[in-house]
Design a protein around this motif. Structure first.
Motif, PDB file in Angstrom:
ATOM      1  N   ASN A   1       0.855  -1.181   0.000  1.00  0.00           N
ATOM      2  CA  ASN A   1       0.000   0.000   0.000  1.00  0.00           C
ATOM      3  C   ASN A   1       0.894   1.235   0.000  1.00  0.00           C
ATOM      4  OD1 ASN A   1      -1.664   2.127   0.592  1.00  0.00           O
ATOM      5  ND2 ASN A   1      -2.868   1.019   2.125  1.00  0.00           N
ATOM      6  N   PRO A   2       0.955   1.947  -1.114  1.00  0.00           N
ATOM      7  CA  PRO A   2       1.865   3.097  -1.210  1.00  0.00           C
ATOM      8  C   PRO A   2       1.620   4.141  -0.127  1.00  0.00           C
ATOM      9  CG  PRO A   2       0.884   2.603  -3.349  1.00  0.00           C
ATOM     10  CD  PRO A   2       0.205   1.729  -2.360  1.00  0.00           C
ATOM     11  N   SER A   3       0.351   4.360   0.261  1.00  0.00           N
ATOM     12  CA  SER A   3       0.094   5.333   1.326  1.00  0.00           C
ATOM     13  C   SER A   3       0.731   4.865   2.625  1.00  0.00           C
ATOM     14  CB  SER A   3      -1.407   5.510   1.576  1.00  0.00           C
ATOM     15  OG  SER A   3      -2.113   5.470   0.384  1.00  0.00           O
ATOM     16  N   PHE A   4       0.609   3.578   2.887  1.00  0.00           N
ATOM     17  CA  PHE A   4       1.192   3.025   4.112  1.00  0.00           C
ATOM     18  C   PHE A   4       2.710   3.173   4.077  1.00  0.00           C
ATOM     19  CE2 PHE A   4       1.117   0.528   7.874  1.00  0.00           C
ATOM     20  CZ  PHE A   4       2.202  -0.331   7.813  1.00  0.00           C
ATOM     21  N   ASP A   5       3.294   2.872   2.924  1.00  0.00           N
ATOM     22  CA  ASP A   5       4.747   3.001   2.788  1.00  0.00           C
ATOM     23  C   ASP A   5       5.183   4.435   3.023  1.00  0.00           C
ATOM     24  OD1 ASP A   5       4.985   0.662  -0.010  1.00  0.00           O
ATOM     25  OD2 ASP A   5       4.886   0.353   2.157  1.00  0.00           O
ATOM     26  N   ALA A   6       4.422   5.366   2.446  1.00  0.00           N
ATOM     27  CA  ALA A   6       4.777   6.777   2.616  1.00  0.00           C
ATOM     28  C   ALA A   6       4.724   7.150   4.086  1.00  0.00           C
ATOM     29  CB  ALA A   6       3.809   7.654   1.810  1.00  0.00           C
ATOM     30  N   PHE A   7       3.708   6.641   4.764  1.00  0.00           N
ATOM     31  CA  PHE A   7       3.566   6.867   6.200  1.00  0.00           C
ATOM     32  C   PHE A   7       4.802   6.398   6.945  1.00  0.00           C
ATOM     33  CE2 PHE A   7       0.643   8.645   8.835  1.00  0.00           C
ATOM     34  CZ  PHE A   7      -0.677   8.519   8.417  1.00  0.00           C
ATOM     35  N   LEU A   8       5.252   5.175   6.602  1.00  0.00           N
ATOM     36  CA  LEU A   8       6.422   4.618   7.287  1.00  0.00           C
ATOM     37  C   LEU A   8       7.632   5.523   7.119  1.00  0.00           C
ATOM     38  CD1 LEU A   8       6.297   0.761   6.615  1.00  0.00           C
ATOM     39  CD2 LEU A   8       5.708   1.996   8.688  1.00  0.00           C
ATOM     40  N   GLU A   9       7.778   6.050   5.908  1.00  0.00           N
ATOM     41  CA  GLU A   9       8.893   6.968   5.645  1.00  0.00           C
ATOM     42  C   GLU A   9       8.840   8.163   6.566  1.00  0.00           C
ATOM     43  OE1 GLU A   9      10.937   5.401   2.179  1.00  0.00           O
ATOM     44  OE2 GLU A   9      11.211   7.413   3.023  1.00  0.00           O
TER      45      GLU A   9
ATOM     46  N   GLU B   1      10.206  11.375  11.915  1.00  0.00           N
ATOM     47  CA  GLU B   1       9.541  12.225  12.886  1.00  0.00           C
ATOM     48  C   GLU B   1      10.255  12.229  14.226  1.00  0.00           C
ATOM     49  OE1 GLU B   1       6.908  14.323  12.542  1.00  0.00           O
ATOM     50  OE2 GLU B   1       7.571  14.848  14.573  1.00  0.00           O
ATOM     51  N   ARG B   2      10.447  13.422  14.769  1.00  0.00           N
ATOM     52  CA  ARG B   2      11.211  13.531  16.008  1.00  0.00           C
ATOM     53  C   ARG B   2      10.336  13.605  17.240  1.00  0.00           C
ATOM     54  NH1 ARG B   2      15.901  16.198  17.826  1.00  0.00           N
ATOM     55  NH2 ARG B   2      15.753  14.252  18.945  1.00  0.00           N
ATOM     56  N   SER B   3       9.196  14.298  17.080  1.00  0.00           N
ATOM     57  CA  SER B   3       8.376  14.487  18.270  1.00  0.00           C
ATOM     58  C   SER B   3       7.671  13.197  18.625  1.00  0.00           C
ATOM     59  CB  SER B   3       7.345  15.592  17.994  1.00  0.00           C
ATOM     60  OG  SER B   3       6.131  15.281  18.626  1.00  0.00           O
ATOM     61  N   PRO B   4       7.853  12.711  19.856  1.00  0.00           N
ATOM     62  CA  PRO B   4       7.262  11.421  20.227  1.00  0.00           C
ATOM     63  C   PRO B   4       5.739  11.406  20.100  1.00  0.00           C
ATOM     64  CG  PRO B   4       8.760  12.193  21.956  1.00  0.00           C
ATOM     65  CD  PRO B   4       8.641  13.298  20.960  1.00  0.00           C
ATOM     66  N   GLN B   5       5.082  12.522  20.486  1.00  0.00           N
ATOM     67  CA  GLN B   5       3.615  12.497  20.418  1.00  0.00           C
ATOM     68  C   GLN B   5       3.139  12.424  18.981  1.00  0.00           C
ATOM     69  OE1 GLN B   5       5.423  14.718  22.139  1.00  0.00           O
ATOM     70  NE2 GLN B   5       4.282  15.492  23.905  1.00  0.00           N
ATOM     71  N   ARG B   6       3.769  13.235  18.131  1.00  0.00           N
ATOM     72  CA  ARG B   6       3.357  13.229  16.727  1.00  0.00           C
ATOM     73  C   ARG B   6       3.647  11.879  16.124  1.00  0.00           C
ATOM     74  NH1 ARG B   6       4.563  18.650  14.935  1.00  0.00           N
ATOM     75  NH2 ARG B   6       6.749  18.057  14.805  1.00  0.00           N
ATOM     76  N   ARG B   7       4.782  11.341  16.509  1.00  0.00           N
ATOM     77  CA  ARG B   7       5.169  10.032  15.961  1.00  0.00           C
ATOM     78  C   ARG B   7       4.174   8.967  16.371  1.00  0.00           C
ATOM     79  NH1 ARG B   7       8.671   5.942  17.470  1.00  0.00           N
ATOM     80  NH2 ARG B   7       9.668   4.935  15.692  1.00  0.00           N
ATOM     81  N   ASN B   8       3.772   8.973  17.642  1.00  0.00           N
ATOM     82  CA  ASN B   8       2.784   7.992  18.093  1.00  0.00           C
ATOM     83  C   ASN B   8       1.483   8.127  17.322  1.00  0.00           C
ATOM     84  OD1 ASN B   8       4.264   6.599  19.917  1.00  0.00           O
ATOM     85  ND2 ASN B   8       3.566   7.714  21.710  1.00  0.00           N
ATOM     86  N   ARG B   9       1.080   9.391  17.107  1.00  0.00           N
ATOM     87  CA  ARG B   9      -0.171   9.613  16.367  1.00  0.00           C
ATOM     88  C   ARG B   9      -0.058   9.060  14.963  1.00  0.00           C
ATOM     89  NH1 ARG B   9      -0.737  14.742  18.618  1.00  0.00           N
ATOM     90  NH2 ARG B   9       0.111  15.738  16.757  1.00  0.00           N
ATOM     91  N   MET B  10       1.085   9.314  14.350  1.00  0.00           N
ATOM     92  CA  MET B  10       1.265   8.840  12.975  1.00  0.00           C
ATOM     93  C   MET B  10       1.275   7.320  12.924  1.00  0.00           C
ATOM     94  SD  MET B  10       4.139  11.548  11.796  1.00  0.00           S
ATOM     95  CE  MET B  10       4.414  10.971  10.152  1.00  0.00           C
ATOM     96  N   MET B  11       1.896   6.699  13.903  1.00  0.00           N
ATOM     97  CA  MET B  11       1.946   5.234  13.898  1.00  0.00           C
ATOM     98  C   MET B  11       0.562   4.655  14.110  1.00  0.00           C
ATOM     99  SD  MET B  11       5.540   4.053  15.588  1.00  0.00           S
ATOM    100  CE  MET B  11       5.391   4.806  17.178  1.00  0.00           C
ATOM    101  N   ARG B  12      -0.190   5.330  14.929  1.00  0.00           N
ATOM    102  CA  ARG B  12      -1.557   4.890  15.165  1.00  0.00           C
ATOM    103  C   ARG B  12      -2.364   4.968  13.870  1.00  0.00           C
ATOM    104  NH1 ARG B  12      -6.102   6.785  18.337  1.00  0.00           N
ATOM    105  NH2 ARG B  12      -6.782   4.973  19.512  1.00  0.00           N
ATOM    106  N   GLU B  13      -2.162   6.024  13.165  1.00  0.00           N
ATOM    107  CA  GLU B  13      -2.883   6.209  11.914  1.00  0.00           C
ATOM    108  C   GLU B  13      -2.460   5.168  10.888  1.00  0.00           C
ATOM    109  OE1 GLU B  13      -5.395   7.966  11.381  1.00  0.00           O
ATOM    110  OE2 GLU B  13      -5.517   7.514   9.243  1.00  0.00           O
ATOM    111  N   ALA B  14      -1.157   4.892  10.858  1.00  0.00           N
ATOM    112  CA  ALA B  14      -0.653   3.876   9.930  1.00  0.00           C
ATOM    113  C   ALA B  14      -1.251   2.521  10.277  1.00  0.00           C
ATOM    114  CB  ALA B  14       0.865   3.825   9.984  1.00  0.00           C
ATOM    115  N   GLU B  15      -1.319   2.248  11.561  1.00  0.00           N
ATOM    116  CA  GLU B  15      -1.876   0.967  11.978  1.00  0.00           C
ATOM    117  C   GLU B  15      -3.345   0.873  11.578  1.00  0.00           C
ATOM    118  OE1 GLU B  15      -1.591   0.119  16.174  1.00  0.00           O
ATOM    119  OE2 GLU B  15      -2.363  -1.901  15.898  1.00  0.00           O
ATOM    120  N   ARG B  16      -4.045   1.985  11.734  1.00  0.00           N
ATOM    121  CA  ARG B  16      -5.457   2.004  11.375  1.00  0.00           C
ATOM    122  C   ARG B  16      -5.623   1.718   9.887  1.00  0.00           C
ATOM    123  NH1 ARG B  16      -9.288   4.578   9.160  1.00  0.00           N
ATOM    124  NH2 ARG B  16      -7.836   6.080   8.264  1.00  0.00           N
TER     125      ARG B  16
END
Lengths: 311, 596
Positions: free
Chosen positions: B497-505, B510-525
């Motif tokens: 899934n290219p969107s998922f791959d882009a997310f992983l990139e 990402e440096r900020s832990p909170q933003r990173r957690n949010r992004m990982m959550r979104e990727a997982e979703r």
């Protein structure tokens, strides 16, 4: 003894083609199995996989690998283990064999002496209550697999009574008792039945009747005249049985956590550790062949007719 | 039977009688409901004394005289070379032998190890580590920054053939070094002086400090490696920098570690000697524990779990483990290619509570997500249907199933492929029955040996539904997510899934832990929307631990360093009562030996 000597020489020559065939079949058979030694849940980076295969010559054509391996074997070098990377196969066999040999050897000795004794007693008291009890027990012993006996022994002697360790290995008698007993019990039972049948048959033969007629006491008849021929079937059973036991019983070694050779057969195959599997298979083959040879020699010694038959 | 000779009848009768004895014994044993005395054997084990802590350390009077720990350790380790090792058994031993720049506290937190402090640059791409000044190897040699440089290069060097080399990818040029395009000395690691080293990263990597506590990043003693080559990890050759050194190694019998007096915190570790016993048979391990021969088991057999819960409640320890058990779908072929609805139907149709309660029964948490809970502040992305009742889920499943074109007259025929294991078999069977019952799916079960199974999964030619799962290497959700990157080595699901791959990139940068957690959550979703997997439960670690052993804590990585542990005295009259067969007092040997 020249008859025996010639007999021995001809058998020794026969070992070589047997072993060669064994090596060849095992070599190609294990490589047929799908999957290789370096497959794992974590995939290996390609470059590393190529490196590993080059290091172990797995990238060469199969025939070339085969001849390379034969050359190695002739110098008695079984190569490094693929799975246990810090060890060579020679080292692993050298460490594992004494353990399997001790356990298996003691079990066979125990089985031989106890089984034969019990079988002789049953034969001498044929059709009595003693006979039936002994043979009944023997039937049970032969039918119950050793991996069923083992947990009972462990729970009883180790866990609840604490007389013996529940497993593990040191070079001390207490670690040997249960495994030897577990290995020996079914064999005792088998040898007892074998011995009894064979002794009964011998005791009915003509020359025994002659000896009795001559007035020889019974115990001398048994010891001097009946025992040797009665042993023949037992000896012939014990050759391959000993080979099997001293190269390690996979089940017993696993249940008692004993570092013998047995598990290398299974684990080696499951892990596609080609060198280890080949090493133990060749070793096992060699042991069987040698023991069969010893059995043949013993046969010839026990029954002189055989020596001269082969002329 | 009539024409058998008479004696055989009698013999058979005799043996039948004896055979009847046997089940009678079994029944007797089974009826014995008395709780077995814990670790009895013939030596009845007294319970330990109360733990008394003084300044956070155990008071000397409560400590047992013999501080020897006997740990069951599963399989024989393949190697004790930290860079080439794989598997949990080797990891356990290596964690006692070596120490990286960082290490872990008993609760799993990352704390300074060989490095006493570090600086991280603003952009998160440059780490500077300052080592303790007095570090030594177990043979007295000084341990300096260039040892770490040498070791990281060695770990990345394709000639070392490390299975875990990919864990070093965050380091600059690691990818090129591992694939052989650059020589190892180009790795982004450099010693600034004897006591400081600098590591440059490709991108800011929040879990990097945790990575450095992994065995791949342990230092190795260069002169030993150069002298002994492949045999440098053997008894008598191995030089280590951790709390213990290798006293003896009998393959498949035992590995004995002795306190390393040169360890930087040697005075703080209380356990003098650790004996690792590779006991493969889990029942055998339980037996040895009960007989008092083990203090710590590797695991417990599933079929004895309930019994152990009842009879050894204090000793049985169950805690969450950083791993997910799930079934995977092969998205590259029939019947699951381009059928997210069908996959969702299969995901919904099973009852996870039932599976964990009745089938596996060891207290796992049922799961609807990929990432297990318990990683720092990360909250796994729980799909909406996790909150529904099972009834609602089944209804939705049936709707989707029909929408995909299947029905009672045209049932889905598929297979579940799994590797040989009692647990896998039970689960596959249960899942197949649930599918049959709720949807009418006809499933074949295919049991394969491990290596064959792996190969088939990788080739994706035969697989449809297969047993999968993932145990994390490091304490970060990214470890789970990156499994699903397009073309990733173990992406046996063919998920792309290219969107998922882009997310992983982006997450990688990402440096900020909170933003990173949010992004990982979104990727997982995003991932769970596509249903490439069928989540079942999160793993738990389960083992027996003797109550005398203290100082350890349950943690999600299930890492337990022996140096934190100690043994309490037994509560009884005689001072040495209840311990193992008395060991000879540990000699204060110094790990010398000719290393020239």
């Amino acid at each position: 003894m020249s008859g025996l000597g010639r007999f021995a020489a001809s058998r020794i020559l026969g070992l070589i083609p047997t072993l060669l065939m064994l090596i060849t079949i095992a070599f190609f058979l294990i490589r047929v199995a799908p999957g290789g030694p370096f497959d794992g849940e974590k995939a290996l980076p390609d470059e590393i996989r190529l490196n590993l295969e080059a290091k172990y010559h797995l990238d060469e054509p199969l025939l070339q690998q085969y001849f390379r391996y034969i050359g190695q074997i002739l110098t008695l070098d079984f190569g490094p283990s693929f799975q246990y990377k810090d060890w060579t196969v020679n080292e692993l066999i050298a460490l594992g064999f004494p353990v399997s040999l001790t356990i298996g050897g003691l079990a066979m000795l125990l089985a031989f002496f106890v089984g034969s004794l019990v079988g002789i007693v049953a034969a001498l008291r044929q059709n009595s209550a003693t006979d039936y009890t002994i043979m009944g027990l023997a039937m049970v012993g032969v039918s119950i697999p050793n991996f069923v006996i083992a947990p009972f022994l462990i729970l009883g002697a180790a866990v609840y009574l604490g007389w013996l360790p529940a497993g593990g290995w040191e070079w001390q008698a207490q670690y040997m008792v249960l495994p030897v007993l577990t290995l020996a019990l079914p064999v005792i039972a088998y040898i007892a039945r074998l011995m009894r049948g064979s002794m009964i048959e011998v005791l009915h033969s003509n020359y025994i009747r002659t000896a009795r007629a001559k007035g020889l006491p019974e115990y001398l008849i048994v010891l001097r005249h009946a025992l040797k021929p009665a042993l023949l079937p037992v000896i012939s059973f014990m050759g391959p049985a000993t080979a099997g036991l001293i190269t390690g019983s996979v089940v017993i070694e696993r249940i008692y956590s004993i570092p013998g050779l047995g598990s290398y057969f299974v684990q080696g195959a499951l892990n596609r550790d080609y060198t280890l599997v080949m090493g133990v298979v060749i070793f096992y083959g060699f042991v069987i062949v040698v023991l069969n040879f010893v059995v043949d020699l013993l046969y010839a010694w026990l029954n002189p007719k055989i020596r001269y038959e082969k002329g | 039977m009539r024409h058998w000779p008479d004696r055989t009848h009698k013999e058979l009768r005799a043996s039948k009688l004896l055979v009847l004895l046997f089940p009678a014994l079994v029944l007797l044993a089974a009826c014995d409901n008395r709780p077995a005395p814990p670790g009895a054997g013939g030596k009845h084990r007294a319970p330990p004394v109360e733990l008394v802590l003084v300044d956070g350390r155990p008071a000397p009077e409560v400590l047992a005289e013999n501080q020897v720990l006997r740990r069951g350790n599963g399989e024989e380790p393949r190697t004790l070379d930290p860079h080439r090792s794989q598997g949990v058994p080797a990891g356990n031993i290596l964690r006692d032998l070596f120490e990286g720049l960082t290490t872990e506290a008993p609760d799993g937190d990352i704390i300074p190890g060989a490095a006493m402090r570090w600086n991280i640059s603003r952009d998160g791409k440059e780490y500077t580590f300052y080592l303790h000044r007095n570090l030594q190897w177990s043979n007295g040699d000084p341990l300096l920054a260039h040892d770490f440089v040498y070791s990281l290069r060695r770990a990345a060097d394709p000639a070392t053939a490390s299975n875990n080399a990919n864990m070093l990818l965050p380091i600059a040029h690691a990818a090129e070094v591992i694939s052989g395009r650059l020589p190892p000395d180009q790795l982004g690691v450099v010693a600034l002086d004897d006591y400081s080293l600098q590591i440059r990263l490709v991108d800011a990597t929040p879990y990097f400090l945790g990575l450095l506590s992994h065995t791949i990043a342990y230092p190795v003693h260069r002169p030993s490696v150069e002298q002994y080559g492949d045999q440098f990890a053997r008894e008598g050759n191995l030089v280590s920098n951790g709390a213990y050194w290798l006293q003896s190694w009998e393959p498949r019998a035992q590995i004995v570690l002795i306190r390393n007096p040169y360890y930087r915190e040697a005075e703080l570790s209380l356990m003098d000697k650790v004996v690792y016993l590779p006991i493969e048979d889990l029942s055998g391990e339980v037996n040895q524990f009960r007989a008092g021969e083990l203090d710590w088991t590797y695991e417990v057999p599933n079929n004895q779990f309930a019994w152990l819960q009842k009879n050894y409640p204090e000793e049985l320890v169950v805690s969450p483990w950083l791993g997910s058990f799930f079934f995977g779908f092969n998205l590259s072929r029939e019947p699951f290619v381009e059928e997210p609805g069908l996959r969702r139907a299969l995901v919904l149709a099973i009852d996870r509570e039932l599976l964990t309660e009745k089938v596996t029964q060891f207290g796992e948490e049922p799961s609807f997500a990929l990432v297990p809970p318990g990683i720092g502040d990360y909250e796994p992305s729980i799909p909406e249907y996790a909150g529904w009742t099972q009834q609602q889920r089944v209804e939705e499943a049936q709707r989707l199933y029909q929408q995909a074109g299947y029905s009672a007259d045209n049932p889905l025929r598929t297979e579940i492929r799994y590797n040989t294991s009692e647990n896998n078999k039970k689960l596959a069977l249960a899942v197949a029955s649930m599918w049959k019952q709720e949807l009418g799916v006809l499933t074949t079960l295919v049991n394969e040996e491990w290596k064959v199974f792996l190969q088939n999964r990788e080739q994706k030619i035969l697989t449809e539904v297969f047993r999968a799962g993932w145990i994390s290497d490091y304490n970060d959700p990214y470890s789970f997510l990156e499994l699903f990157r397009s073309g990733e080595a173990r992406n046996d699901f063919a998920y792309s899934n290219p969107s998922f791959d882009a997310f992983l990139e982006e997450i990688a940068k990402e440096r900020s832990p909170q933003r990173r957690n949010r992004m990982m959550r979104e990727a997982e979703r995003l991932l769970l929307e596509d249903n490439p997997i069928l989540p079942v439960y999160t793993y738990v670690s389960k083992r027996l631990v003797d109550p005398h052993v203290q100082g350890w804590q349950s943690n999600v990585m299930d890492h337990h360093y022996s140096r934190y542990m100690y043994k309490l005295k037994s509560r009884s009259a005689s001072p040495d009562a209840g311990e193992q067969p008395a060991e000879a007092p540990v000699q204060e040997e110094h790990a010398t030996g000719d290393r020239s």
